[in-house]
Write a protein that holds these residues in place. Structure first.
Motif, PDB file in Angstrom:
ATOM      1  N   PRO A  33       0.805  -1.161   0.113  1.00 49.11           N
ATOM      2  CA  PRO A  33       0.009   0.134   0.007  1.00 49.11           C
ATOM      3  C   PRO A  33       0.862   1.243  -0.043  1.00 49.11           C
ATOM      4  CG  PRO A  33      -0.803  -1.671   1.590  1.00 49.11           C
ATOM      5  CD  PRO A  33       0.484  -2.142   1.079  1.00 49.11           C
ATOM      6  N   SER A  34       0.596   2.299  -0.788  1.00 50.35           N
ATOM      7  CA  SER A  34       0.991   3.397  -0.924  1.00 50.35           C
ATOM      8  C   SER A  34       0.216   4.273  -1.574  1.00 50.35           C
ATOM      9  CB  SER A  34       2.543   3.167  -1.660  1.00 50.35           C
ATOM     10  OG  SER A  34       2.454   3.085  -3.040  1.00 50.35           O
ATOM     11  N   GLY A  35       0.538   5.614  -1.419  1.00 50.97           N
ATOM     12  CA  GLY A  35      -0.310   6.517  -2.269  1.00 50.97           C
ATOM     13  C   GLY A  35      -0.777   7.901  -1.284  1.00 50.97           C
ATOM     14  N   PRO A  36      -1.633   8.633  -1.758  1.00 53.34           N
ATOM     15  CA  PRO A  36      -2.265   9.914  -1.013  1.00 53.34           C
ATOM     16  C   PRO A  36      -2.888   9.265   0.134  1.00 53.34           C
ATOM     17  CG  PRO A  36      -3.227   9.482  -2.989  1.00 53.34           C
ATOM     18  CD  PRO A  36      -2.405   8.717  -3.057  1.00 53.34           C
ATOM     19  N   GLY A  37      -3.298  10.079   1.097  1.00 53.47           N
ATOM     20  CA  GLY A  37      -4.015  10.001   2.367  1.00 53.47           C
ATOM     21  C   GLY A  37      -5.454   9.708   2.055  1.00 53.47           C
TER      22      GLY A  37
END
Length: 509
Positions: A479-483
């Motif tokens: 998981p990664s990316g913006p809030g």
């Protein structure tokens, strides 16, 4: 002609005595129709009426027959009214079915008791229904309070995200503006310096012009031969070649290098355009795309289940990468393992809630991915249709994107996505696939609408490759990316709390 009275030889009595005995045995009171003992003294009916009238003073209801002045001792079943004995014997009720008042009273008392019992049962039902309505009303109010709290929290978070995007956009514009202004300020400073040096040169030339005509001509001819002072532009451009003693003589502050820099600016003015990278008409759409990714659930940290993998599949990197090998591996044959289609399931299944995960497909030319019911058959060729509990999209031969519905649906994909996002809204019955190459600009590929039942598991189908083609792996990225919107915890209420929804389950049939 007189009546002849005979004598009964068998009993020794005459006919009159026999008649008297017969009448006495069937003698009934004309008032109450009860049998009367002829050997006893008859009742004084008139006196009884007087005493009964004295005992019931002020009673508005009549207790005696208005026609015969006798007590109302009988009840006519046909006309449903109280009557006296004479009414039943001689009056209009003589052929009707009559019942003594005491019997009717007892019967009606029993009916009244039954009616009261039924009434109490009805009251109990009404009380129970009232309690249910009150509880329902309380539950509705509690649920409304909780939902209102959720709405306020969600909008508060949305306002927070909008404020973040607003600050981000303003910061980008301000940074872009600072860069442009700094560049223009530097150019403006250079131009102003050139203008100052030109002014100094002008002062030097004005002082030179005040020299005597002999000195002026000698200096001009020596420094700019062939020019026609003072009209020649070349003369002005070569004024910097004047001997240093001339400038020292006229107290010039400019050096030869400074005069070189004081030449007119080469080229024409080229304005700088303000291009912040965001068009005014696209602000809402751009921000909406960014917010859409943020309001989705955070990506699920999925891993693959080796117990479901086809024997040709090879799992690596913590069961997050799967690749189709050339040789089948020795693996136990169990119900949850695929034995024909080169598929593998995630180790987690979902039976409620909202979930999002991504799959890196890279440049793989053939693949399929989606969700499958936990009860779907994994033996034999996988039947790819929602009717059999399988919802998939895929790429065929590196050129045809399709959704496996009934019938199959070709997907108009503009550019080949290297990362595919999958969004599952279980209660709403939606399964949406996205081109997730740009996290802030998810582009929908296809949406399935279905009434989901039971647990659903993410599935990857690597498609069999021939002689090494299509051998690239599929990857479940971390998981990664913006809030994202954080899950809110509603306040406690007086109503019964809702049962928790299990968000994930271990893989299984």
């Amino acid at each position: 002609m007189g009546t002849r009275w005979g004598t009964c030889r068998a009993s020794g009595k005459n006919s009159v005595d026999h008649l008297v005995e017969h009448l006495a045995s069937e003698l009934r009171c004309p008032v109450c129709r009860q049998a009367v003992d002829g050997s006893s003294s008859p009742l004084n009916v008139s006196l009884a009426r007087v005493i009964e009238a004295l005992r019931l003073p002020g009673n508005p209801e009549p207790t005696v027959c208005p026609h015969h002045r006798n007590p109302l001792s009988l009840f006519c079943e046909k006309d449903q009214e109280l009557i006296c004995g004479l009414c039943g014997l001689l009056g209009s009720h003589q052929h009707h079915r009559v019942t003594p008042v005491s019997t009717v009273y007892s019967r009606m008392k029993e009916e009244l008791a039954t009616l009261l019992s039924d009434l109490k049962q009805e009251q109990k039902k009404v009380d129970e229904h009232t309690a249910k309505l009150v509880n329902n009303r309380t539950r509705i109010l509690n649920e409304s309070d909780v939902f209102s709290w959720v709405i306020r929290s969600e909008f508060q978070e949305l306002h927070h995200l909008v404020d973040e995007e607003k600050a981000r956009c303003l910061e980008g514009v301000e940074g872009h503006t600072r860069g442009l202004v700094a560049s223009l300020d530097m150019q403006l400073e250079q131009v102003r310096g050139a203008r100052e040096r030109l002014a100094q040169a002008e002062r030097v030339l004005e002082q030179l012009s005040s020299e005597t005509h002999h000195e002026f001509i000698r200096v001009s001819v020596r420094e700019c031969p062939g020019a026609s002072p003072p009209d020649s532009l070349a003369w002005l451009l070569h004024i910097q070649h004047l001997p240093l003693f001339v400038f020292q003589k006229y107290h010039s502050v400019a050096s030869r290098a400074e005069l070189q820099q004081a030449r007119p600016l080469e080229g024409s003015f080229s304005p700088i355009s303000f291009k912040p990278g965001l068009h005014q008409a696209d602000i809402k759409l751009t921000v909406w795309k960014r917010l859409f990714r943020k309001v989705l659930p955070a990506p699920e940290p999925l891993k693959l289940d080796p117990a479901t993998a086809h024997p040709l599949l090879e799992l690596s990197k913590g069961n997050t990468v799967v690749q189709c090998g050339l040789l089948a591996q020795r693996r136990a044959s169990q119900p949850e393992r695929f034995d024909y289609s080169t598929c593998v399931l995630a180790s987690r299944g979902f039976s409620c809630g909202r979930h999002y995960w991504e799959v890196v497909v890279g440049s793989k030319s053939d693949w399929r991915l989606g969700v499958i019911k936990g009860t779907a058959s994994r033996k034999g060729k996988l039947i790819k249709s929602p009717e059999h509990g399988v919802w998939l999209i895929g790429l065929k031969e590196g050129r045809l994107y399709e959704a496996f519905g009934c019938p199959r649906v070709p997907l108009p994909v503009a550019s080949q996505p290297h990362r595919v996002g999958v969004y599952l809204h279980y209660e709403q019955g939606e399964l949406t696939f996205f081109d997730a190459d740009r996290p802030e600009d998810l582009r929908p590929l296809y949406t399935f609408q279905a009434d989901f039942q039971g647990k659903l598991y993410p599935i990857l189908d690597l498609r069999w490759h021939e002689r090494g083609s299509n051998s690239l792996p599929l990857v479940l990225p971390p998981p990664s990316g913006p809030g994202h919107l954080a899950p809110q915890r509603p306040p406690k209420t007086q109503g019964r709390p809702a049962a928790p929804c299990p968000q994930a389950h271990l893989a299984g049939p």
